[in-house]
Design a protein around this motif. Structure first.
Motif, mmCIF file in Angstrom:
data_model
loop_
_atom_site.group_PDB
_atom_site.id
_atom_site.type_symbol
_atom_site.label_atom_id
_atom_site.label_comp_id
_atom_site.label_asym_id
_atom_site.label_seq_id
_atom_site.Cartn_x
_atom_site.Cartn_y
_atom_site.Cartn_z
ATOM 1 N N ILE A 1 0.837 -1.207 0.000
ATOM 2 C CA ILE A 1 0.000 0.000 0.000
ATOM 3 C C ILE A 1 0.869 1.253 0.000
ATOM 4 N N ALA A 2 1.949 1.228 0.787
ATOM 5 C CA ALA A 2 2.853 2.384 0.831
ATOM 6 C C ALA A 2 3.456 2.645 -0.543
ATOM 7 N N GLN A 3 3.875 1.600 -1.207
ATOM 8 C CA GLN A 3 4.462 1.771 -2.541
ATOM 9 C C GLN A 3 3.437 2.339 -3.520
ATOM 10 N N ALA A 4 2.192 1.895 -3.397
ATOM 11 C CA ALA A 4 1.141 2.427 -4.267
ATOM 12 C C ALA A 4 0.895 3.906 -3.984
ATOM 13 N N ARG A 5 1.178 4.332 -2.756
ATOM 14 C CA ARG A 5 1.049 5.752 -2.376
ATOM 15 C C ARG A 5 2.289 6.555 -2.767
ATOM 16 N N GLY A 6 3.325 5.867 -3.223
ATOM 17 C CA GLY A 6 4.549 6.543 -3.613
ATOM 18 C C GLY A 6 5.422 6.946 -2.449
ATOM 19 N N GLN A 7 5.380 6.151 -1.360
ATOM 20 C CA GLN A 7 6.213 6.476 -0.212
ATOM 21 C C GLN A 7 6.704 5.196 0.449
ATOM 22 N N LYS A 8 7.669 5.351 1.352
ATOM 23 C CA LYS A 8 8.187 4.215 2.095
ATOM 24 C C LYS A 8 7.190 3.776 3.156
ATOM 25 N N LEU A 9 7.320 2.516 3.587
ATOM 26 C CA LEU A 9 6.448 2.007 4.644
ATOM 27 C C LEU A 9 6.586 2.837 5.907
ATOM 28 N N SER A 10 7.802 3.214 6.255
ATOM 29 C CA SER A 10 8.001 4.020 7.466
ATOM 30 C C SER A 10 7.260 5.344 7.368
ATOM 31 N N GLN A 11 7.261 5.953 6.199
ATOM 32 C CA GLN A 11 6.551 7.223 6.019
ATOM 33 C C GLN A 11 5.054 7.038 6.150
ATOM 34 N N MET A 12 4.530 5.971 5.568
ATOM 35 C CA MET A 12 3.096 5.724 5.683
ATOM 36 C C MET A 12 2.708 5.436 7.129
ATOM 37 N N ALA A 13 3.552 4.700 7.846
ATOM 38 C CA ALA A 13 3.262 4.373 9.239
ATOM 39 C C ALA A 13 3.203 5.631 10.102
ATOM 40 N N LEU A 14 4.108 6.570 9.869
ATOM 41 C CA LEU A 14 4.082 7.832 10.611
ATOM 42 C C LEU A 14 2.840 8.641 10.251
ATOM 43 N N ALA A 15 2.536 8.722 8.972
ATOM 44 C CA ALA A 15 1.354 9.466 8.533
ATOM 45 C C ALA A 15 0.084 8.862 9.110
ATOM 46 N N TRP A 16 0.043 7.538 9.223
ATOM 47 C CA TRP A 16 -1.136 6.867 9.769
ATOM 48 C C TRP A 16 -1.357 7.250 11.227
ATOM 49 N N VAL A 17 -0.305 7.313 12.027
ATOM 50 C CA VAL A 17 -0.442 7.718 13.425
ATOM 51 C C VAL A 17 -0.959 9.154 13.522
ATOM 52 N N LEU A 18 -0.547 10.000 12.579
ATOM 53 C CA LEU A 18 -0.952 11.410 12.585
ATOM 54 C C LEU A 18 -2.317 11.647 11.935
ATOM 55 N N ARG A 19 -2.927 10.611 11.380
ATOM 56 C CA ARG A 19 -4.189 10.777 10.661
ATOM 57 C C ARG A 19 -5.255 11.345 11.599
ATOM 58 N N GLY A 20 -6.142 12.138 11.046
ATOM 59 C CA GLY A 20 -7.233 12.673 11.842
ATOM 60 C C GLY A 20 -6.852 13.757 12.824
ATOM 61 N N ASP A 21 -5.582 14.107 12.880
ATOM 62 C CA ASP A 21 -5.101 15.207 13.724
ATOM 63 C C ASP A 21 -5.359 15.004 15.213
ATOM 64 N N ARG A 22 -5.499 13.741 15.662
ATOM 65 C CA ARG A 22 -5.692 13.487 17.090
ATOM 66 C C ARG A 22 -4.373 13.354 17.832
ATOM 67 N N VAL A 23 -3.299 13.125 17.101
ATOM 68 C CA VAL A 23 -1.960 13.043 17.688
ATOM 69 C C VAL A 23 -1.200 14.299 17.263
ATOM 70 N N THR A 24 -0.567 14.956 18.230
ATOM 71 C CA THR A 24 0.123 16.212 17.948
ATOM 72 C C THR A 24 1.416 15.989 17.180
#
Length: 329
Positions: A269-292
């Motif tokens: 899924i990360a590759q389909a998004r054009g990013q590394k898995l680590s980048q997608m994992a960080l973005a996922w934690v930040l999703r929805g703006d509930r984590v600062t």
């Protein structure tokens, strides 16, 4: 040559308001849990901290016991601060914590007023600081009354040794009690630091809702699950990896074939998004703006580049979120 920070450093970072406070944190913060103790190369640590600040990472997270040995990460950071970053002190958010064993005897651990005040005094001396921006109680104390621990945090702010206070590793119910006590004392809690990643989701049950109810910010540690949510383990467990060395934080037994299969699917899924898995994992934690902010560790400057690069594609479509959820379930 004296260190001069990049003049473009604030163009590369997003900053979020921490809860209902006036403080903003970078969405990516640098933790000094690993790679900054006596067992690490000092000049590499200096390079990492300079590189992070040049990319707009203003928040550096420490604790009294970071090393090894305990205290050494603060000592080394203090040297880098004095030699390189002192002209930029007012641009930095420096945090420390106390709650784990630091010295022998009954006063060197947990959450008594005696321990917390003494520990912060030691941390300030090691770093050469008059105050830290954020001081955390690192873990709940099952024996010390919560009122005493919170009163110690309040006292530390009133003494001018910390600007804000936070909690780490507190479950939702205990955190709620602490928030109420701090509010009554007049020193509201700024931030909570829980462990949170695609593979560690306990905060979603009720902690994130509790933080929102009380206007408390959050910063997730281990958002990459100890390195599992990177391309490190896509082909198995490398001989030179943390898991292969039987680290107490990540063991080969934890990396089951079932989990590695999930990692590979997430990587697709990360590759389909054009990013590394680590980048997608960080973005996922930040999703929805509930984590600062997400708190990363780094041993190479490229890891900092990857984390900051995550912001180029930080948002998810409903279909992507559904596909990720199907894998994690």
């Amino acid at each position: 040559m004296p260190y001069l920070a990049s003049p473009n450093r604030y163009e590369k970072m997003e900053y979020r308001r921490c809860g209902q406070s006036g403080l903003k944190l970078p969405v990516v913060s640098l933790g000094l849990w690993h790679n900054f103790g006596d067992n690490a190369h000092f000049e590499n640590g200096r390079k990492l901290i300079r590189h992070a600040f040049d990319h707009g990472i203003t928040h550096f997270d420490l604790a009294n016991n970071y090393g090894p040995p305990p205290g050494s990460a603060e000592q080394h950071f203090g040297r880098i601060l004095q030699e390189d970053l002192l002209p930029y002190r007012d641009e930095l958010i420096i945090s420390s914590k106390a709650g784990y064993t630091m010295w022998d005897g009954p006063y060197g651990d947990w959450g008594s007023k005696k321990y917390l005040v003494a520990s912060l005094n030691q941390s300030l001396k090691r770093m050469g600081l008059d105050y830290v921006d954020v001081f955390y109680h690192h873990r709940p104390d099952p024996d010390t009354p919560l009122e005493e621990t919170m009163a110690a945090l309040d006292l530390i702010v009133r003494q001018g040794k910390a600007l804000y206070v936070g909690l780490s590793n507190y479950p939702a119910a205990r955190a709620k009690e602490a928030f109420e006590i701090l509010k009554q004392l007049g020193t509201p809690c700024l931030i909570h630091q829980p462990k949170y990643s695609m593979f560690e989701r306990w905060v979603e049950a009720d902690l994130l809702d509790t933080l929102a109810d009380y206007g408390v910010g959050s910063i997730a540690f281990s958002p990459l699950a100890g390195g599992v949510l990177t391309d490190r383990y896509l082909a198995g467990i490398p001989e030179d990896s943390r898991a292969a060395s039987d680290s107490k934080f990540l063991t080969a037994e934890q990396l089951t074939e079932e989990k590695l299969a999930k990692v590979r699917k997430l990587n697709d899924i990360a590759q389909a998004r054009g990013q590394k898995l680590s980048q997608m994992a960080l973005a996922w934690v930040l999703r929805g703006d509930r984590v600062t902010s997400v708190l990363i560790g780094a041993s190479k400057t490229g890891q900092i580049d990857d984390a900051v690069g995550m912001m180029a594609n930080r948002h998810f479509s409903p279909e992507e979120l559904a596909a990720i959820e199907a894998i994690l379930v």
